[in-house]
Write an enzyme that holds these catalytic residues in place. Structure first.
Site, short mmCIF file in Angstrom:
data_model
loop_
_atom_site.label_atom_id
_atom_site.label_comp_id
_atom_site.label_asym_id
_atom_site.label_seq_id
_atom_site.Cartn_x
_atom_site.Cartn_y
_atom_site.Cartn_z
N LYS A 13 0.83 -1.21 0.00
CA LYS A 13 0.00 0.00 0.00
C LYS A 13 0.86 1.26 0.00
CE LYS A 13 -2.23 -0.65 3.87
NZ LYS A 13 -1.66 -1.88 4.39
N ARG A 88 -9.62 1.24 9.06
CA ARG A 88 -9.21 -0.11 9.43
C ARG A 88 -10.27 -0.84 10.23
NH1 ARG A 88 -3.37 0.82 9.22
NH2 ARG A 88 -2.20 -1.06 9.58
N ARG A 127 12.05 -6.65 4.89
CA ARG A 127 11.85 -5.24 4.55
C ARG A 127 12.77 -4.33 5.36
NH1 ARG A 127 6.00 -2.28 5.01
NH2 ARG A 127 6.20 -2.57 7.25
N ARG A 160 11.61 -2.22 10.61
CA ARG A 160 10.60 -1.57 11.43
C ARG A 160 10.43 -2.39 12.70
NH1 ARG A 160 5.09 0.12 8.36
NH2 ARG A 160 4.11 -0.93 10.10
N ARG A 171 -0.68 -8.54 13.50
CA ARG A 171 -1.24 -7.50 12.61
C ARG A 171 -2.12 -8.14 11.55
NH1 ARG A 171 4.30 -5.26 11.05
NH2 ARG A 171 3.28 -3.94 9.52
P1 AMP Z 1 0.79 0.63 9.10
O1 AMP Z 1 2.01 1.45 8.92
O2 AMP Z 1 -0.39 1.09 8.31
O3 AMP Z 1 1.07 -0.84 8.97
O4 AMP Z 1 0.34 0.84 10.65
C1 AMP Z 1 1.20 0.50 11.71
C2 AMP Z 1 0.42 0.46 13.03
O5 AMP Z 1 -0.18 1.74 13.28
C3 AMP Z 1 -0.75 -0.52 13.06
O6 AMP Z 1 -0.34 -1.83 13.40
C4 AMP Z 1 -1.62 0.12 14.16
O7 AMP Z 1 -1.09 -0.14 15.45
C5 AMP Z 1 -1.46 1.61 13.90
N1 AMP Z 1 -2.47 2.14 12.95
C6 AMP Z 1 -2.25 2.67 11.71
N2 AMP Z 1 -3.40 3.06 11.13
C7 AMP Z 1 -4.38 2.78 12.03
C8 AMP Z 1 -5.80 2.92 12.01
N3 AMP Z 1 -6.45 3.43 10.95
N4 AMP Z 1 -6.49 2.52 13.12
C9 AMP Z 1 -5.87 2.02 14.19
N5 AMP Z 1 -4.54 1.82 14.26
C10 AMP Z 1 -3.79 2.21 13.20
#
Ligand code: AMP
Length: 215
Positions: A13, A88, A127, A160, A171
């Protein structure tokens, strides 16, 4: 153009959103990036969010909605935006529609990148992210030219902290628990398209751009 990118962690994404943002000249809004930046800066939001990110769990909806509403009201969003990592949950999905109604906007397209869980795990375990410019590399499919250094800015490349196998599995579980009602919601509105995210990034981008063109 208002586009939402859905997909499990590691589905590409972020990579797609960065390319689309450049091509369409609209901002890329990644809620994960916003949260990570707040944690780095040790803001109130960062302190609230960090324990959720460490465990691979979702930050509460009310916190997320406030962040997104504030971001969408900025002037750079006037010609559209790309949402990556939001919504989400079904609550976030409905709240997003309410916010968009308030600012008289509507989503044009929701793209789901489909990638199998085992492919995700493999991808995320190799990654690397640049601490300077957030560029993504992959030790298998897109290695940096110089070990542990970013091709674009020379910054240090790091894993990360939530890309450990245990947190990746968590996740993914959270993703699968939440995604179906979100997809149904957008399918009913005729906005959802599904794209295979396992191929080359350029191929996936081409497909997404074709779908955007049709809207
Ligand atoms: P990402 O970089 O999109 O994989 O997000 C990393 C982490 O940020 C996720 O595992 C959640 O803990 C938090 N996070 C990101 N976007 C959201 C969202 N829309 N709602 C809740 N938690 C979020």
């Amino acid at each position: 153009m208002l586009v939402i990118l859905l997909g499990p962690p590691g589905s590409g994404k972020g990579t797609q959103a960065r390319s689309l943002s450049e091509k369409l000249k609209i901002p890329h809004i990644s809620t994960g990036d916003i949260l990570r930046e707040s944690i780095k800066l040790n803001t109130d939001l960062g302190r609230k969010a960090s324990r959720f990110l460490e465990k691979g769990e979702l930050v509460p909806d009310q916190v997320m909605l406030k962040i997104v509403e504030e971001r969408l009201r900025k002037t750079d969003c006037e010609n559209g935006f790309l949402l990556d990592g939001f919504p989400r949950t079904i609550a976030q999905t409905k709240d997003l529609d309410n916010v968009l109604k308030k600012i008289s906007r509507d989503i044009n397209l929701v793209v789901e990148l489909e990638v199998r869980d085992n492919v995700v795990v493999e991808r995320l375990l190799s990654r690397l992210i640049c601490v300077g410019c957030d560029a993504n590399f992959n030790l298998d499919s897109n290695p940096p030219k110089i070990k542990e250094r970013c091709d674009s800015c020379g910054g240090k490349l790091e894993y990360r902290t939530d890309d450990s196998e245990e947190v990746i599995r968590r996740r993914l579980k959270v993703y699968h628990e939440q995604i179906e009602p979100i997809k149904d919601y957008y399918k009913k509105q005729g906005k959802l398209v599904v794209v295979n995210g396992e191929g080359k990034a350029e191929e996936t981008l081409k497909q997404i751009l074709e779908m955007i063109k049709k809207r």
